[in-house]
Design a protein around this motif. Structure first.
Motif, PDB file in Angstrom:
ATOM      1  N   THR A 142       0.637  -1.146   0.043  1.00 57.50           N
ATOM      2  CA  THR A 142      -0.065   0.057   0.149  1.00 57.50           C
ATOM      3  C   THR A 142       0.879   1.185  -0.043  1.00 57.50           C
ATOM      4  O   THR A 142       0.654   2.271  -0.685  1.00 57.50           O
ATOM      5  N   TRP A 143       1.917   1.127   0.838  1.00 55.64           N
ATOM      6  CA  TRP A 143       2.902   2.343   0.857  1.00 55.64           C
ATOM      7  C   TRP A 143       3.352   2.600  -0.627  1.00 55.64           C
ATOM      8  O   TRP A 143       3.397   3.870  -1.077  1.00 55.64           O
ATOM      9  N   MET A 144       3.840   1.747  -1.285  1.00 53.16           N
ATOM     10  CA  MET A 144       4.437   1.993  -2.702  1.00 53.16           C
ATOM     11  C   MET A 144       3.156   2.174  -3.756  1.00 53.16           C
ATOM     12  O   MET A 144       3.665   3.066  -4.454  1.00 53.16           O
ATOM     13  N   ALA A 145       1.980   1.584  -3.528  1.00 53.79           N
ATOM     14  CA  ALA A 145       1.457   1.814  -4.581  1.00 53.79           C
ATOM     15  C   ALA A 145       0.168   3.047  -4.649  1.00 53.79           C
ATOM     16  O   ALA A 145      -0.380   3.310  -5.548  1.00 53.79           O
ATOM     17  N   GLU A 146       0.102   3.338  -3.319  1.00 54.69           N
ATOM     18  CA  GLU A 146      -0.882   4.464  -2.908  1.00 54.69           C
ATOM     19  C   GLU A 146      -0.028   5.758  -2.467  1.00 54.69           C
ATOM     20  O   GLU A 146      -0.367   6.956  -2.880  1.00 54.69           O
ATOM     21  N   ASP A 147       0.255   5.424  -1.552  1.00 58.48           N
ATOM     22  CA  ASP A 147       1.055   6.515  -0.446  1.00 58.48           C
ATOM     23  C   ASP A 147       2.183   7.307  -1.399  1.00 58.48           C
ATOM     24  O   ASP A 147       2.321   8.256  -1.233  1.00 58.48           O
ATOM     25  N   ILE A 148       2.808   6.482  -2.142  1.00 58.01           N
ATOM     26  CA  ILE A 148       3.962   7.100  -2.955  1.00 58.01           C
ATOM     27  C   ILE A 148       3.517   7.964  -4.013  1.00 58.01           C
ATOM     28  O   ILE A 148       3.797   9.139  -4.234  1.00 58.01           O
ATOM     29  N   PRO A 149       2.682   7.552  -4.711  1.00 56.11           N
ATOM     30  CA  PRO A 149       1.906   8.392  -5.809  1.00 56.11           C
ATOM     31  C   PRO A 149       1.183   9.680  -5.110  1.00 56.11           C
ATOM     32  O   PRO A 149       1.236  10.558  -5.795  1.00 56.11           O
ATOM     33  N   ASP A 150       0.529   9.544  -4.270  1.00 50.68           N
ATOM     34  CA  ASP A 150      -0.247  10.444  -3.402  1.00 50.68           C
ATOM     35  C   ASP A 150       0.881  11.607  -3.110  1.00 50.68           C
ATOM     36  O   ASP A 150       0.624  12.752  -2.933  1.00 50.68           O
ATOM     37  N   PHE A 151       1.833  10.974  -2.475  1.00 48.13           N
ATOM     38  CA  PHE A 151       3.053  11.983  -2.060  1.00 48.13           C
ATOM     39  C   PHE A 151       3.403  12.691  -3.207  1.00 48.13           C
ATOM     40  O   PHE A 151       3.625  14.075  -3.231  1.00 48.13           O
ATOM     41  N   VAL A 152       3.622  12.106  -4.354  1.00 48.38           N
ATOM     42  CA  VAL A 152       4.143  12.941  -5.705  1.00 48.38           C
ATOM     43  C   VAL A 152       3.184  13.860  -5.864  1.00 48.38           C
ATOM     44  O   VAL A 152       3.449  15.071  -6.435  1.00 48.38           O
ATOM     45  N   ARG A 153       1.804  13.596  -6.231  1.00 51.21           N
ATOM     46  CA  ARG A 153       0.826  14.323  -6.549  1.00 51.21           C
ATOM     47  C   ARG A 153       0.436  15.640  -5.719  1.00 51.21           C
ATOM     48  O   ARG A 153       0.197  16.695  -5.915  1.00 51.21           O
ATOM     49  N   ALA A 154       1.025  15.354  -4.284  1.00 55.09           N
ATOM     50  CA  ALA A 154       0.696  16.326  -3.158  1.00 55.09           C
ATOM     51  C   ALA A 154       1.879  17.633  -3.407  1.00 55.09           C
ATOM     52  O   ALA A 154       1.605  18.630  -3.257  1.00 55.09           O
ATOM     53  N   ASN A 155       3.079  17.034  -4.111  1.00 55.63           N
ATOM     54  CA  ASN A 155       4.241  17.952  -3.898  1.00 55.63           C
ATOM     55  C   ASN A 155       4.609  18.586  -5.307  1.00 55.63           C
ATOM     56  O   ASN A 155       5.137  19.461  -5.320  1.00 55.63           O
ATOM     57  N   PHE A 156       4.245  17.889  -6.667  1.00 47.15           N
ATOM     58  CA  PHE A 156       4.632  18.094  -7.826  1.00 47.15           C
ATOM     59  C   PHE A 156       3.733  18.347  -8.719  1.00 47.15           C
ATOM     60  O   PHE A 156       2.726  17.463  -8.825  1.00 47.15           O
ATOM     61  N   ARG A 157       3.915  19.054  -9.919  1.00 45.25           N
ATOM     62  CA  ARG A 157       3.106  18.906 -11.285  1.00 45.25           C
ATOM     63  C   ARG A 157       3.235  17.539 -12.024  1.00 45.25           C
ATOM     64  O   ARG A 157       4.486  17.393 -12.336  1.00 45.25           O
ATOM     65  N   THR A 158       2.513  16.844 -12.330  1.00 45.55           N
ATOM     66  CA  THR A 158       2.480  15.739 -12.881  1.00 45.55           C
ATOM     67  C   THR A 158       1.546  15.672 -13.843  1.00 45.55           C
ATOM     68  O   THR A 158       0.615  16.345 -14.151  1.00 45.55           O
TER      69      THR A 158
END
Length: 276
Positions: free
Chosen positions: A124-140
């Motif tokens: 869950t950390w890899m598949a959900e929390d990591i993408p959520d972190f990226v979207r929270a911090n960067f333009r994707t």
């Protein structure tokens, strides 16, 4: 655009293509706390790209990777290679995210990038929390079309597994010289769960519309046989290309030689920077 809240990032390493930053992410969905390294291509902060979303490449290391990631130092200098290829028009400028994949260094306590019953929810950390972190911090790039995952050896196992289980998040994956059967000691007594997290099983059952490039070292016959057999199990809509590195061995120095080819393949299969 970033959704926030912004994470606190500190500089971990300088490269000729800009700094690699680091933070500790506490996953809201998994509860897992682990280190994550980030590299932003120079184009990200170029005013010409101020309204652009960027493709994201998540990179997993070989071995334990409990407090390190070999993509963050000079062992696998993918950031400099990417920027060189960008200047040649051969690669996208990727946001690169490099998380740990285990929480301790004990080889018998690996987590197989999975939610093993009774253990930290690393899947869950890899598949959900990591993408959520990226979207929270960067333009994707919006949606999955600009999202890829790549890794070598153990990281290859992770990248293949994540793409097959989460095609809604990842469009492309590059498992470099990988294996495909979960082997953590924590699976004991949980065989059904183990098989549900096995890329060897998943690829044969998959309805995932994903593209992959699976590689093997030509100087390692057992690895060639293993990877070829796995690739042969794939059926549409999953599509897996195969590349055999001439005289390649299962070594970080040989993984390094494949960086340009893998970046070019990912560029052909993922969307580049896109104006919002």
């Amino acid at each position: 655009m970033p959704t926030g809240p912004a994470a606190q990032l500190t500089k971990a390493h300088d490269t000729a293509a800009g700094p690699i930053m680091m933070t500790t992410l506490v996953g809201k969905k998994s509860g897992v706390s682990g280190k994550v390294w980030v590299w932003l291509p120079p184009e990200y902060n170029d005013p010409k790209y101020a309204n652009y979303g960027f493709p994201v490449l998540t990179l997993y290391a070989g071995g334990q990777s409990n407090g390190y990631n070999t993509w963050t130092d000079d062992q696998l200098p993918i950031q400099v290679a990417d920027e060189d290829l960008v200047k040649q028009g051969k690669a996208h400028p990727f946001i690169m995210i490099m998380p740990v994949q285990n929480l301790v260094s004990n080889e018998s306590q690996t987590l197989d990038c999975s939610d093993i019953p009774g253990q930290p929810k690393m899947g869950t950390w890899m598949a959900e929390d990591i993408p959520d972190f990226v979207r929270a911090n960067f333009r994707t790039v919006k949606g999955r079309d600009g999202w890829g995952v790549m890794g070598a050896s153990t990281g290859a196992f992770c990248s293949a597994k994540l793409a097959l289980q989460h095609p809604d998040t990842f469009k492309a994956a590059v498992p470099i010289d990988g294996y495909f059967n979960p082997d953590s000691s924590f699976w004991k007594g949980h065989e059904a769960d183990r098989l549900a997290n096995s890329p060897d099983v998943l690829v044969a059952q998959s309805k995932a519309d994903v593209r992959m490039l699976a590689t093997a070292g030509g100087a390692t016959p057992d690895e060639v046989r293993l990877v070829k057999a796995w690739v042969a199990k794939a059926a549409a809509p999953t599509k897996i290309d195969y590349y055999e590195q001439p005289d390649g061995k299962h070594l970080t120095t040989h993984f390094k030689k494949m960086i340009p080819n893998t970046l070019e393949w990912l560029t052909q299969n993922l969307t580049g920077p896109t104006a919002g």
